[in-house]
Scaffold this motif. Structure first.
Motif, PDB file in Angstrom:
ATOM      1  N   THR A 269     -14.046   8.405   5.261  1.00 17.36           N
ATOM      2  CA  THR A 269     -13.372   8.123   6.534  1.00 17.36           C
ATOM      3  C   THR A 269     -12.052   7.410   6.266  1.00 17.36           C
ATOM      4  N   ILE A 270     -12.062   6.446   5.352  1.00 20.42           N
ATOM      5  CA  ILE A 270     -10.842   5.711   4.997  1.00 20.42           C
ATOM      6  C   ILE A 270      -9.820   6.661   4.380  1.00 20.42           C
TER       7      ILE A 270
ATOM      8  N   ARG B   6      -6.166   7.479   5.763  1.00 23.21           N
ATOM      9  CA  ARG B   6      -5.030   7.223   4.863  1.00 23.21           C
ATOM     10  C   ARG B   6      -4.149   8.465   4.741  1.00 23.21           C
ATOM     11  N   ASP B   7      -4.787   9.642   4.708  1.00 26.57           N
ATOM     12  CA  ASP B   7      -4.066  10.907   4.558  1.00 26.57           C
ATOM     13  C   ASP B   7      -3.593  11.478   5.888  1.00 26.57           C
ATOM     14  N   ARG B   8      -3.677  10.669   6.944  1.00 30.01           N
ATOM     15  CA  ARG B   8      -3.198  11.013   8.292  1.00 30.01           C
ATOM     16  C   ARG B   8      -3.984  12.136   8.959  1.00 30.01           C
ATOM     17  N   ALA B   9      -5.222  12.352   8.527  1.00 31.89           N
ATOM     18  CA  ALA B   9      -6.073  13.351   9.183  1.00 31.89           C
ATOM     19  C   ALA B   9      -6.688  12.721  10.427  1.00 31.89           C
ATOM     20  N   PRO B  10      -6.830  13.479  11.493  1.00 30.30           N
ATOM     21  CA  PRO B  10      -7.458  12.917  12.700  1.00 30.30           C
ATOM     22  C   PRO B  10      -8.952  12.695  12.459  1.00 30.30           C
ATOM     23  N   LEU B  11      -9.462  11.604  12.996  1.00 36.39           N
ATOM     24  CA  LEU B  11     -10.884  11.293  12.880  1.00 36.39           C
ATOM     25  C   LEU B  11     -11.594  11.710  14.159  1.00 36.39           C
TER      26      LEU B  11
ATOM     27  N   ALA C 207      -8.546  -0.800   8.287  1.00 36.50           N
ATOM     28  CA  ALA C 207      -7.563  -1.452   9.156  1.00 36.50           C
ATOM     29  C   ALA C 207      -6.146  -1.213   8.647  1.00 36.50           C
ATOM     30  N   MET C 208      -5.956  -1.269   7.335  1.00 36.96           N
ATOM     31  CA  MET C 208      -4.627  -1.024   6.758  1.00 36.96           C
ATOM     32  C   MET C 208      -4.204   0.427   6.985  1.00 36.96           C
ATOM     33  N   ALA C 209      -5.129   1.373   6.808  1.00 36.53           N
ATOM     34  CA  ALA C 209      -4.802   2.784   7.036  1.00 36.53           C
ATOM     35  C   ALA C 209      -4.416   3.024   8.489  1.00 36.53           C
ATOM     36  N   VAL C 210      -5.125   2.380   9.410  1.00 30.95           N
ATOM     37  CA  VAL C 210      -4.795   2.517  10.831  1.00 30.95           C
ATOM     38  C   VAL C 210      -3.452   1.856  11.123  1.00 30.95           C
TER      39      VAL C 210
ATOM     40  N   GLU D 274      -7.131   9.591  21.523  1.00 34.08           N
ATOM     41  CA  GLU D 274      -8.547   9.953  21.439  1.00 34.08           C
ATOM     42  C   GLU D 274      -9.273   9.089  20.415  1.00 34.08           C
ATOM     43  N   GLU D 275      -8.630   8.821  19.271  1.00 38.43           N
ATOM     44  CA  GLU D 275      -9.243   7.963  18.249  1.00 38.43           C
ATOM     45  C   GLU D 275      -9.401   6.536  18.754  1.00 38.43           C
ATOM     46  N   ALA D 276      -8.392   6.038  19.443  1.00 35.77           N
ATOM     47  CA  ALA D 276      -8.459   4.670  19.968  1.00 35.77           C
ATOM     48  C   ALA D 276      -9.567   4.533  21.008  1.00 35.77           C
TER      49      ALA D 276
END
Length: 69
Positions: free
Chosen positions: A6-7, A11-16, A42-45, A53-55
Motif C-alpha cells: 500500500t505504501i 509512493r508511486d502515485r497509484a490510486p488506492l 503519511a510521508m507518501a500522502v 475518493e481516497e480522502a
C-alpha cells in the motif's frame, strides 16, 4: 494486502482503493502496521496527495475503526 505494498503504491502515485485504505487502517488499529510504516504512508500522502475518493475512504475507515456513537 501487505502494508508495504500500500505504501509503495501511494509512493508511486497509484490510486488506492477504499478496500486497500480500510485494510491499512485496520492494520494500524490491530498492530499489524508498525509506527514506521504509518510514518512512511503519511510521508507518501504528504508528497503525492490524495484524491477526494481516497480522502473520503480514509476518513470513513478511521471513523469505523472504533466505537461509533
Amino acid at each position: 494486502m501487505l502494508p508495504q505494498e500500500t505504501i509503495r503504491r501511494k509512493r508511486d502515485r497509484a490510486p488506492l482503493s477504499a478496500a486497500e485504505i480500510a485494510e491499512f487502517v485496520a492494520g494500524i488499529t490491530d498492530g499489524r502496521v508498525s509506527e514506521g510504516q504509518v510514518a512512511a504512508f503519511a510521508m507518501a500522502v504528504f508528497l503525492n496527495g490524495m484524491s477526494r475518493e481516497e480522502a473520503v475512504a480514509l476518513t470513513l475507515a478511521m471513523r469505523d475503526s472504533g466505537d461509533v456513537l
